[in-house]
Design a protein around this motif. Structure first.
Motif, PDB file in Angstrom:
ATOM      1  N   THR A 129       0.841  -1.199   0.000  1.00 39.32           N
ATOM      2  CA  THR A 129       0.000   0.000   0.000  1.00 39.32           C
ATOM      3  C   THR A 129       0.874   1.246   0.000  1.00 39.32           C
ATOM      4  N   ASP A 130       1.934   1.234   0.791  1.00 40.15           N
ATOM      5  CA  ASP A 130       2.860   2.365   0.818  1.00 40.15           C
ATOM      6  C   ASP A 130       3.455   2.611  -0.571  1.00 40.15           C
ATOM      7  N   MET A 131       3.780   1.545  -1.271  1.00 44.23           N
ATOM      8  CA  MET A 131       4.347   1.692  -2.619  1.00 44.23           C
ATOM      9  C   MET A 131       3.332   2.285  -3.598  1.00 44.23           C
ATOM     10  N   ARG A 182      -0.560   4.649  -8.071  1.00 45.86           N
ATOM     11  CA  ARG A 182      -1.350   3.656  -8.806  1.00 45.86           C
ATOM     12  C   ARG A 182      -2.201   2.859  -7.830  1.00 45.86           C
ATOM     13  N   GLY A 183      -3.356   2.426  -8.309  1.00 41.63           N
ATOM     14  CA  GLY A 183      -4.226   1.581  -7.505  1.00 41.63           C
ATOM     15  C   GLY A 183      -3.758   0.141  -7.525  1.00 41.63           C
ATOM     16  N   PRO A 184      -4.400  -0.712  -6.730  1.00 40.41           N
ATOM     17  CA  PRO A 184      -4.033  -2.123  -6.699  1.00 40.41           C
ATOM     18  C   PRO A 184      -4.189  -2.813  -8.055  1.00 40.41           C
ATOM     19  N   ARG A 212      -0.845   8.426   3.995  1.00 34.66           N
ATOM     20  CA  ARG A 212       0.135   7.380   3.688  1.00 34.66           C
ATOM     21  C   ARG A 212       0.714   6.762   4.960  1.00 34.66           C
ATOM     22  N   MET A 213       1.059   7.594   5.918  1.00 33.61           N
ATOM     23  CA  MET A 213       1.688   7.106   7.145  1.00 33.61           C
ATOM     24  C   MET A 213       0.692   6.464   8.113  1.00 33.61           C
ATOM     25  N   SER A 214      -0.594   6.613   7.848  1.00 33.22           N
ATOM     26  CA  SER A 214      -1.606   6.074   8.758  1.00 33.22           C
ATOM     27  C   SER A 214      -1.991   4.627   8.450  1.00 33.22           C
ATOM     28  N   ILE A 215      -1.503   4.083   7.356  1.00 31.53           N
ATOM     29  CA  ILE A 215      -1.893   2.721   6.972  1.00 31.53           C
ATOM     30  C   ILE A 215      -1.342   1.736   8.002  1.00 31.53           C
ATOM     31  N   THR A 216      -2.220   0.899   8.503  1.00 26.42           N
ATOM     32  CA  THR A 216      -1.835  -0.071   9.517  1.00 26.42           C
ATOM     33  C   THR A 216      -2.627  -1.358   9.313  1.00 26.42           C
ATOM     34  N   HIS A 217      -2.290  -2.360  10.088  1.00 28.03           N
ATOM     35  CA  HIS A 217      -3.045  -3.612   9.998  1.00 28.03           C
ATOM     36  C   HIS A 217      -3.344  -4.139  11.393  1.00 28.03           C
ATOM     37  N   GLU A 218      -4.388  -4.943  11.461  1.00 30.07           N
ATOM     38  CA  GLU A 218      -4.767  -5.644  12.682  1.00 30.07           C
ATOM     39  C   GLU A 218      -4.911  -7.113  12.311  1.00 30.07           C
ATOM     40  N   GLY A 271      -6.195  -2.471  -1.197  1.00 26.07           N
ATOM     41  CA  GLY A 271      -6.637  -3.562  -2.051  1.00 26.07           C
ATOM     42  C   GLY A 271      -5.526  -4.576  -2.217  1.00 26.07           C
ATOM     43  N   VAL A 272      -5.844  -5.635  -2.910  1.00 29.63           N
ATOM     44  CA  VAL A 272      -4.882  -6.717  -3.137  1.00 29.63           C
ATOM     45  C   VAL A 272      -4.600  -6.789  -4.630  1.00 29.63           C
ATOM     46  N   SER A 273      -3.365  -6.526  -4.987  1.00 31.86           N
ATOM     47  CA  SER A 273      -2.945  -6.595  -6.388  1.00 31.86           C
ATOM     48  C   SER A 273      -2.579  -8.038  -6.735  1.00 31.86           C
ATOM     49  N   THR A 274      -2.328  -8.285  -7.999  1.00 31.22           N
ATOM     50  CA  THR A 274      -1.888  -9.628  -8.393  1.00 31.22           C
ATOM     51  C   THR A 274      -0.532  -9.951  -7.764  1.00 31.22           C
TER      52      THR A 274
END
Length: 165
Positions: free
Chosen positions: A45-47, A53-55, A81-87, A143-146
């Protein structure tokens, strides 16, 4: 994550689903795997902010600010951008942000003024603009890219073969 988050079901990734099913049959604790998948999705996501570009690989529409002042779309302050996190838990991972303005950028939106008109100062202090509404184009960053699918499968297969602590 009050801003926006994504949920990806294993059924949407059939090869990954097969590996996860085998791991569940062995009563494996999937929390370490879900955590690493979350870290991987944070990185990709950071990239997307870097590549704009989208996923799905499609480029984002350039923002007016980026066109006028230079720089990248959605990265003026880097807050989003810096707020993206995961649980991660033993059976899922969620990737997202708590930034309130994330949703309109992810999905697009029409913003209308409560009193009928919005008011924006023009760049360079050249006056104001007062439209009735503005359209924010969708610029999906979650999102999830290929490539993500390939990475998730590789992580799941590694976990199946080696397990992690």
């Amino acid at each position: 994550m009050a801003g926006v988050a994504i949920t990806v079901r294993a059924a949407e990734l059939p090869h990954v689903e097969a590996v996860l099913a085998r791991l569940l049959e062995r009563n494996e604790d999937l929390h370490p795997l879900m955590d690493v998948i979350g870290q991987s999705l944070e990185t990709s996501t950071d990239m997307r902010f870097e590549d704009e570009r989208g996923p799905d690989g499609r480029p984002w529409k350039k923002s007016i600010r980026a066109e006028q002042q230079g720089g990248k779309t959605l990265t003026d302050s880097t807050r989003l951008r810096m707020s993206i996190t995961h649980e991660a838990t033993a059976d899922e991972v969620r990737v997202g942000t708590n930034v309130i303005y994330a949703r309109p950028h992810q999905f697009g939106a029409k913003i209308s003024g409560k009193g009928g008109r919005l008011r924006f100062q023009l760049a360079g202090g050249l006056g104001f603009r007062s439209p009735e509404s503005v359209i924010i184009p969708a610029r999906p960053f979650l999102g999830v890219s290929t490539d993500d699918e390939t990475e998730i499968l590789a992580l799941a297969e590694d976990y199946e073969a080696e397990g992690w602590e």
